[in-house]
Design a protein around this motif. Structure first.
Motif, PDB file in Angstrom:
ATOM      1  N   HIS A 251       1.062  -1.105  -0.047  1.00 37.58           N
ATOM      2  CA  HIS A 251       0.326  -0.166   0.281  1.00 37.58           C
ATOM      3  C   HIS A 251       1.062   1.097  -0.103  1.00 37.58           C
ATOM      4  N   ILE A 252       2.116   1.277   0.398  1.00 41.92           N
ATOM      5  CA  ILE A 252       2.673   1.889   0.499  1.00 41.92           C
ATOM      6  C   ILE A 252       3.194   2.968  -1.473  1.00 41.92           C
ATOM      7  N   PHE A 253       3.703   2.075  -1.986  1.00 45.89           N
ATOM      8  CA  PHE A 253       3.067   1.368  -3.550  1.00 45.89           C
ATOM      9  C   PHE A 253       2.199   2.661  -4.162  1.00 45.89           C
ATOM     10  N   GLY A 254       1.243   2.413  -3.259  1.00 39.97           N
ATOM     11  CA  GLY A 254      -0.248   2.121  -4.298  1.00 39.97           C
ATOM     12  C   GLY A 254      -0.683   3.785  -3.288  1.00 39.97           C
ATOM     13  N   MET A 255      -0.043   4.310  -2.660  1.00 45.08           N
ATOM     14  CA  MET A 255      -0.392   6.219  -3.096  1.00 45.08           C
ATOM     15  C   MET A 255       0.324   6.249  -3.641  1.00 45.08           C
ATOM     16  N   VAL A 256       1.342   6.261  -3.515  1.00 45.51           N
ATOM     17  CA  VAL A 256       1.981   6.892  -4.831  1.00 45.51           C
ATOM     18  C   VAL A 256       0.689   7.009  -6.200  1.00 45.51           C
ATOM     19  N   VAL A 257       0.528   5.647  -7.161  1.00 47.26           N
ATOM     20  CA  VAL A 257      -0.233   5.511  -8.286  1.00 47.26           C
ATOM     21  C   VAL A 257      -1.747   6.522  -7.917  1.00 47.26           C
ATOM     22  N   TYR A 258      -2.254   6.542  -6.458  1.00 46.23           N
ATOM     23  CA  TYR A 258      -3.237   6.793  -6.209  1.00 46.23           C
ATOM     24  C   TYR A 258      -3.329   8.736  -6.440  1.00 46.23           C
ATOM     25  N   VAL A 259      -2.628   9.159  -6.052  1.00 51.97           N
ATOM     26  CA  VAL A 259      -2.317  10.411  -6.165  1.00 51.97           C
ATOM     27  C   VAL A 259      -1.494  10.939  -7.307  1.00 51.97           C
TER      28      VAL A 259
END
Length: 206
Positions: A188-196
């Motif tokens: 989820h750390i990586f996912g947050m970058v993509v969501y933003v």
């Protein structure tokens, strides 16, 4: 089953989830708009299957619950993109029915150990509640995406999807920290970058 093998399954699932985001991100950057590539949904389907197994092996109901809610939405998006029908029938049957069979027939000493899922000493009740709420919020993004796509008759990833993704991811990260679960945390750390980044792309297109 040894813990290293269980964690391997979990990390493989999160690698596939991260790969789907990377594919979606690169495709969106190339097209200069938020895209919904077929590979995103194929990777989602395989990763969800593996993470469901990981959740069962860790006696983590919150993980199992979240994956069971989104699994068939991934299939539906592939259908909307006319990609599901292109798979060999045997593979379609396997992917469709195996998760159902796991729920129905995956026994612990011939009895589904439901009590163990809800009364895991490693997960206090308040933490289990946080995990379930986190998964519900994170899952609602795909429910919203599904309704939106059905309404527009095509697979899309709208603004509401990315907002719910970001909120759900923050909640799951909180759960992962208390649960001391490196699989959920790193994913989820990586996912947050993509969501933003997708929210930025969508903001530019408005």
């Amino acid at each position: 089953m040894s813990s290293w093998l269980i964690y391997s399954i979990g990390f493989l699932a999160q690698m596939l989830f991260s790969s789907r985001l990377l594919v979606q991100w690169l495709t969106s950057e190339k097209q200069k708009q938020v895209a919904s590539p077929s590979l995103f949904w194929f990777l989602s389907l395989i990763a969800s299957f593996l993470l469901f197994i990981y959740g069962y092996l860790r006696n983590d109901f919150a993980i199992m619950f979240g994956q069971s809610l989104t699994y068939f939405i991934y299939i539906r998006n592939l259908q909307l993109q006319n990609q599901w029908q292109r798979l060999p029938k045997l593979i379609r049957l396997f992917l469709f029915f195996v998760p159902i069979l796991i729920v129905v027939f995956y026994y612990n000493n011939n009895v589904i150990d439901v009590k163990l899922l809800f009364k895991n000493e490693a997960i206090p009740l308040w933490l289990l509640g946080l995990g379930i709420v986190s998964q519900i919020v994170f899952t609602l993004r795909f429910v919203y995406q599904w309704i939106y796509s059905e309404k527009h008759k095509k697979s899309s990833l709208p603004l509401g999807f990315w907002l719910l993704s970001l909120i759900g991811s923050v909640l799951i990260l909180t759960y992962a920290i208390f649960r001391r679960d490196p699989v959920l945390f790193l994913g989820h750390i990586f996912g947050m970058v993509v969501y933003v980044r997708n929210l930025v792309l969508l903001n530019k297109s408005i």
